[in-house]
Design a protein around this motif. Sequence first.
Motif, PDB file in Angstrom:
ATOM      1  N   GLN A  20      59.526 -13.824  49.838  1.00  0.00           N
ATOM      2  CA  GLN A  20      59.226 -13.491  48.453  1.00  0.00           C
ATOM      3  C   GLN A  20      57.937 -14.163  47.992  1.00  0.00           C
ATOM      4  O   GLN A  20      57.936 -14.976  47.079  1.00  0.00           O
ATOM      5  N   HIS A  86      57.615  -4.531  44.173  1.00  0.00           N
ATOM      6  CA  HIS A  86      58.283  -5.365  43.170  1.00  0.00           C
ATOM      7  C   HIS A  86      57.969  -6.837  43.383  1.00  0.00           C
ATOM      8  O   HIS A  86      57.781  -7.592  42.409  1.00  0.00           O
ATOM      9  N   ARG A  87      57.899  -7.265  44.634  1.00  0.00           N
ATOM     10  CA  ARG A  87      57.510  -8.656  44.889  1.00  0.00           C
ATOM     11  C   ARG A  87      56.094  -8.914  44.401  1.00  0.00           C
ATOM     12  O   ARG A  87      55.806  -9.958  43.802  1.00  0.00           O
ATOM     13  N   VAL A  89      54.514  -7.296  42.023  1.00  0.00           N
ATOM     14  CA  VAL A  89      54.533  -7.330  40.560  1.00  0.00           C
ATOM     15  C   VAL A  89      54.939  -8.718  40.075  1.00  0.00           C
ATOM     16  O   VAL A  89      54.327  -9.286  39.150  1.00  0.00           O
ATOM     17  N   ASP A  90      55.964  -9.292  40.700  1.00  0.00           N
ATOM     18  CA  ASP A  90      56.429 -10.622  40.290  1.00  0.00           C
ATOM     19  C   ASP A  90      55.354 -11.683  40.535  1.00  0.00           C
ATOM     20  O   ASP A  90      55.141 -12.574  39.701  1.00  0.00           O
ATOM     21  N   ASN A  93      52.609 -11.243  37.950  1.00  0.00           N
ATOM     22  CA  ASN A  93      53.046 -11.719  36.645  1.00  0.00           C
ATOM     23  C   ASN A  93      53.092 -13.242  36.589  1.00  0.00           C
ATOM     24  O   ASN A  93      52.769 -13.853  35.560  1.00  0.00           O
ATOM     25  N   ALA A  94      53.461 -13.877  37.694  1.00  0.00           N
ATOM     26  CA  ALA A  94      53.569 -15.336  37.720  1.00  0.00           C
ATOM     27  C   ALA A  94      52.205 -16.011  37.820  1.00  0.00           C
ATOM     28  O   ALA A  94      51.948 -17.016  37.151  1.00  0.00           O
TER      29      ALA A  94
END
Length: 438
Positions: A20, A86-87, A89-90, A93-94
Amino acid sequence: MALSRRAVIAGAGALAALPQALPQAPPQAVPQAAAAADADADAASLARDERFWAEVAGQFRVSGDFVNLENGYYGIMPEPVRRAYHRNVDVLNARNSHLLRTAYKGRADEVRDRIAALLGVTRAEIALTRGGTEALQNLISGYRRLRPGDAVLYADLDYPSAQHTMNWLAGRREATVARFVLPEPATRQAALDAYERALRTTPRARLLLLSHMNNRTGLVLPVREIVAMARERGVDVVVDAAHSWGQLDFTLPALGADFAAFSLHKWIGAPLGTGFLYIRRDRLADVEPVLGDESFPAGDIRSRVHSGTMDVAAPLTVPDALDFHLRLGAAVKQARLRHLRDRWVSQVRDLPGLQILTPDEPGMYGAITAFRIAGRTSTADNEAVAATLLDTYGLYTVARTGMAGGDAVRVTPALFTSAAQVDRLAAALRRLTPRLRA
């Protein structure tokens, strides 16, 4: 068989198990299993193996509410790619601006490297875009070799947004716009004759829009021969390859094109909002920087695209999509998609009153094929046919317009489509056509 189902599915599962975190660029070599399956015989055999393709279909999360035979709009991500997106995107965002201002720049170059290697060109000739439309618009609007009174050419089957940009050149560059009609159903020679005639009768032509595979009927054109024909007359060609790459097996040198536009969110299976444009290195000066962009030097192809702040999670996921593409192999994907198309078309080709607008001639088609019921040529007619296929038979297709011969319904299977599903379409058309014939 050179490519086993376990090799593909196990490889896809390995992709899903990535940690991740921002993934590292994968190796650029084609996996040996996929490379070994590139022989035509192996690809054709695997294309008919329904057990294999059921396992491939298991890598896609598809709605069970209907049979989706309208996959030409965009190609959904297989699960390993969706999870990677999705990973990303995370992570975006982080990490926020830190990612955008640091690691992303190098990663974007790695994406360009991978695309270039697969297409047989160089990174310096590739610029990432938000899709094929943006790529086409930038190439056409930025073409700087037109003089007042020069002509630009396109066919009735070319992409609407690209046609609109060609029309825009009339006011922007004082160009004459010429539109011509491709025969239907076309043969290879008839298509070549149509382009030769259009070029011959438009002596001031300087720019031609050319769809490798158009989005209306799915006709595949002999691009290399048409590009050479145009070049002999001093006409440059912008090739629209948005639908062809990932659906057909080819490289850019095989097309002979100097300018081309591609989508990555159609048949490569990358997230929505991904594509690129190609300009041959020694032709870069013939396309001006977009809106005078000074973010990059004029000698850098990236100055021909300025998309502002993007969702960079999408291009960061392109390597995962390319991995999935390569684990199957371009030749295998091409063979499967043509097999599905051949399967339903062969069952209805001789049905009285049903017109198949894409020829069976080898090399002239892929997955996309359009049909028309005799006498049903209006937009309303074909929207009604598509609605009946969905409401009565659970088959989702789409009406297409813009063809000189009248509107039609487009059918586009995907890698997750089964033989039974296209058989269901053929059975529906056998029941529906006699009732709707003029």
